[in-house]
Design a protein around this motif. Structure first.
Motif, PDB file in Angstrom:
ATOM      1  N   LYS A  28    -113.132 -21.068   7.920  1.00  0.00           N
ATOM      2  CA  LYS A  28    -113.121 -19.587   8.776  1.00  0.00           C
ATOM      3  C   LYS A  28    -113.435 -20.400  10.061  1.00  0.00           C
ATOM      4  CE  LYS A  28    -111.805 -16.409   8.255  1.00  0.00           C
ATOM      5  NZ  LYS A  28    -109.642 -16.291   7.598  1.00  0.00           N
ATOM      6  N   GLN A  63    -101.583 -22.962   7.604  1.00  0.00           N
ATOM      7  CA  GLN A  63    -101.925 -22.015   8.733  1.00  0.00           C
ATOM      8  C   GLN A  63    -102.217 -22.649   9.686  1.00  0.00           C
ATOM      9  OE1 GLN A  63    -102.420 -17.650   7.758  1.00  0.00           O
ATOM     10  NE2 GLN A  63    -103.935 -18.055   9.484  1.00  0.00           N
ATOM     11  N   GLU A  99    -105.571 -21.611   6.267  1.00  0.00           N
ATOM     12  CA  GLU A  99    -105.421 -21.828   6.885  1.00  0.00           C
ATOM     13  C   GLU A  99    -106.628 -23.086   7.175  1.00  0.00           C
ATOM     14  OE1 GLU A  99    -107.055 -19.440  10.631  1.00  0.00           O
ATOM     15  OE2 GLU A  99    -107.302 -20.754  11.767  1.00  0.00           O
ATOM     16  N   ARG A 151    -101.981 -15.132   0.701  1.00  0.00           N
ATOM     17  CA  ARG A 151    -102.922 -15.980   1.832  1.00  0.00           C
ATOM     18  C   ARG A 151    -104.673 -15.523   1.273  1.00  0.00           C
ATOM     19  NH1 ARG A 151    -104.819 -14.360   7.578  1.00  0.00           N
ATOM     20  NH2 ARG A 151    -106.911 -14.308   6.451  1.00  0.00           N
ATOM     21  N   LYS A 206     -99.890 -19.506  13.886  1.00  0.00           N
ATOM     22  CA  LYS A 206     -99.829 -18.138  15.190  1.00  0.00           C
ATOM     23  C   LYS A 206     -99.734 -17.978  16.609  1.00  0.00           C
ATOM     24  CE  LYS A 206    -102.285 -14.840  11.821  1.00  0.00           C
ATOM     25  NZ  LYS A 206    -103.397 -14.230  11.988  1.00  0.00           N
ATOM     26  N   ARG A 227     -99.696 -11.899  16.490  1.00  0.00           N
ATOM     27  CA  ARG A 227    -101.116 -11.734  15.408  1.00  0.00           C
ATOM     28  C   ARG A 227    -102.157 -11.049  16.674  1.00  0.00           C
ATOM     29  NH1 ARG A 227    -105.380 -12.029  18.053  1.00  0.00           N
ATOM     30  NH2 ARG A 227    -106.570 -12.975  16.415  1.00  0.00           N
ATOM     31  N   HIS A 266    -104.714  -8.504  11.980  1.00  0.00           N
ATOM     32  CA  HIS A 266    -105.532  -8.911  13.153  1.00  0.00           C
ATOM     33  C   HIS A 266    -105.021  -8.304  14.628  1.00  0.00           C
ATOM     34  CE1 HIS A 266    -106.391 -11.977   9.930  1.00  0.00           C
ATOM     35  NE2 HIS A 266    -107.391 -11.601   9.984  1.00  0.00           N
ATOM     36  N   GLY A 316    -104.188 -21.509  13.409  1.00  0.00           N
ATOM     37  CA  GLY A 316    -105.002 -19.205  13.606  1.00  0.00           C
ATOM     38  C   GLY A 316    -104.530 -19.869  15.142  1.00  0.00           C
ATOM     39  N   ALA A 317    -104.446 -18.819  15.784  1.00  0.00           N
ATOM     40  CA  ALA A 317    -104.745 -18.339  16.833  1.00  0.00           C
ATOM     41  C   ALA A 317    -105.482 -19.114  18.161  1.00  0.00           C
ATOM     42  CB  ALA A 317    -105.585 -16.678  17.414  1.00  0.00           C
ATOM     43  N   ARG A 318    -106.963 -19.386  17.542  1.00  0.00           N
ATOM     44  CA  ARG A 318    -107.758 -19.810  18.403  1.00  0.00           C
ATOM     45  C   ARG A 318    -107.477 -20.691  18.523  1.00  0.00           C
ATOM     46  NH1 ARG A 318    -109.268 -15.960  15.195  1.00  0.00           N
ATOM     47  NH2 ARG A 318    -110.724 -14.608  15.921  1.00  0.00           N
TER      48      ARG A 318
HETATM   49  C1  PEP Z   1    -106.210 -15.135   9.856  1.00  0.00           C
HETATM   50  O1  PEP Z   1    -104.944 -15.075   9.556  1.00  0.00           O
HETATM   51  O2  PEP Z   1    -107.188 -15.619   9.058  1.00  0.00           O
HETATM   52  C2  PEP Z   1    -106.883 -15.407  11.179  1.00  0.00           C
HETATM   53  C3  PEP Z   1    -108.090 -16.131  10.882  1.00  0.00           C
HETATM   54  O3  PEP Z   1    -105.821 -15.158  11.592  1.00  0.00           O
HETATM   55  P1  PEP Z   1    -106.092 -15.476  13.478  1.00  0.00           P
HETATM   56  O4  PEP Z   1    -106.045 -16.718  13.507  1.00  0.00           O
HETATM   57  O5  PEP Z   1    -104.900 -14.944  14.083  1.00  0.00           O
HETATM   58  O6  PEP Z   1    -107.019 -14.576  14.254  1.00  0.00           O
END
Ligand code: PEP
Ligand code: MN
Length: 301
Positions: A65, A116, A98, A60, A141, A171, A206, A118-120
């Motif tokens: 980001k 990926q 991501e 990963r 996630k 997560r 996380h 992500g959570a957001r």
């Molecule tokens: C990540 O895995 O890099 C991340 C930002 O995780 P999450 O989206 O779960 O906060």
């Protein structure tokens, strides 16, 4: 749960297996490991070599980001993807990275083996649709404020576009607790297995945000039947450009992996013994072999 036409579990249906470069998520136990962010070629390739040696099956690393502050490190973008590609060529590890923008899905997909979300962005419906159209395996996630039903409906968006290669990843969620970064909701492992056929992974990095909690929560996730883990590892955590407090050093990761594999092996052996006993019991009763009760399978099977 209503309307989970494709994500929901149907009676008698077997669990989904998502194949990524010869690795079968949902069938074999898979640890995805690597840095929070791709920072330099040296940092990424050295981490990749180390996590592979410790038994990780995928690498990963974030090139894009999603940060709370617009002034925080946002990732290296294309340069980061090229570094991940180099790490893949050096180690053979498939890449999990991501994607945060609908416009990037197709070209990020040229570098990523798994995209990926992500959570957001869990409920970014246009991104989910694009991810569905990409046909790539997706690691979805759980949003930090999302219920299981909302999460599975987001997976449904991807499947509805004809892409059934979805891996879910718990997560942690926001609760009133502030000691940990999030509250890692391991109850989602049996819950997902009861409601869906999709594989379920856990991200204890996380999920806790605290190094010493990563191993116990990983062990707990394995014991609860998780299909795999996603763990952050950095060659020099104090110098990391993101999430420095939760990234393990390669040697810490390697020591932890030994203990995770021990638990996993113990569970597999138990499972095989239980299968043997069931088979023998059935033979004694003249029923013939009837398969086994799988300790990793969902309780409702
Ligand atoms: C990540 O895995 O890099 C991340 C930002 O995780 P999450 O989206 O779960 O906060
Ligand atoms: Mn991170």
């Amino acid at each position: 749960m209503n309307n989970l036409k494709l994500t929901g579990k149907k009676p008698g249906e077997s669990r989904s297996v998502i194949e990524v470069g010869g690795i079968r998520v949902g069938e074999e136990f898979v640890v995805i490991a690597g840095p929070c962010s791709v920072e330099t070629e040296d940092q990424t390739v050295r981490t990749a070599v180390a996590v592979k040696a410790a038994g990780a099956k995928m690498l990963r690393g974030g090139a894009f980001k999603p940060r709370t502050s617009p002034y925080a490190f946002q990732g290296l973008g294309l340069k980061g993807l090229k570094i991940l590609d180099k790490a893949k060529r050096e180690t053979g590890l498939p890449i999990v990275t991501e994607v945060v923008d609908t416009r990037d899905v197709s070209w990020v997909g040229e570098y990523a083996d798994v995209l990926q979300i992500g959570a957001r962005n869990m409920q970014n419906f246009s991104l989910l649709r694009e991810a569905g159209k990409s046909g790539k395996p997706i690691l979805l996630k759980r949003g930090m404020y999302s219920t299981l039903e909302e999460w599975l409906n987001c997976a449904e968006y991807i499947l509805a576009e004809g892409n059934d290669q979805v891996i879910l990843c718990e997560r942690g969620i926001r609760t009133f607790e502030t000691y940990t970064r999030n509250t890692l909701d391991l109850s989602m492992i049996p819950a997902v297995k009861a409601e869906s056929h999709l594989p379920i992974m856990v991200d204890p990095s996380h999920g806790t945000g605290i190094k010493f909690m990563i191993e116990p929560m990983s062990l707990a996730a394995i014991a609860a039947g998780a299909d795999g883990l996603e763990i952050e590892v950095h060659i020099d955590p104090p110098s990391a450009l993101s999430d420095k407090d939760q990234q393990l050093r390669p040697e810490e990761f390697a020591a932890m992996m030994k203990r995770l594999f021990e638990l996993r092996e113990f569970m597999v052996e138990k499972n095989e013994k239980a299968a043997e006993t069931t088979k023998r019991g059935d033979l004694d009763k003249g029923k013939g072999p009837s398969g086994s009760r799988d300790v990793f399978a969902d309780a409702t099977d």
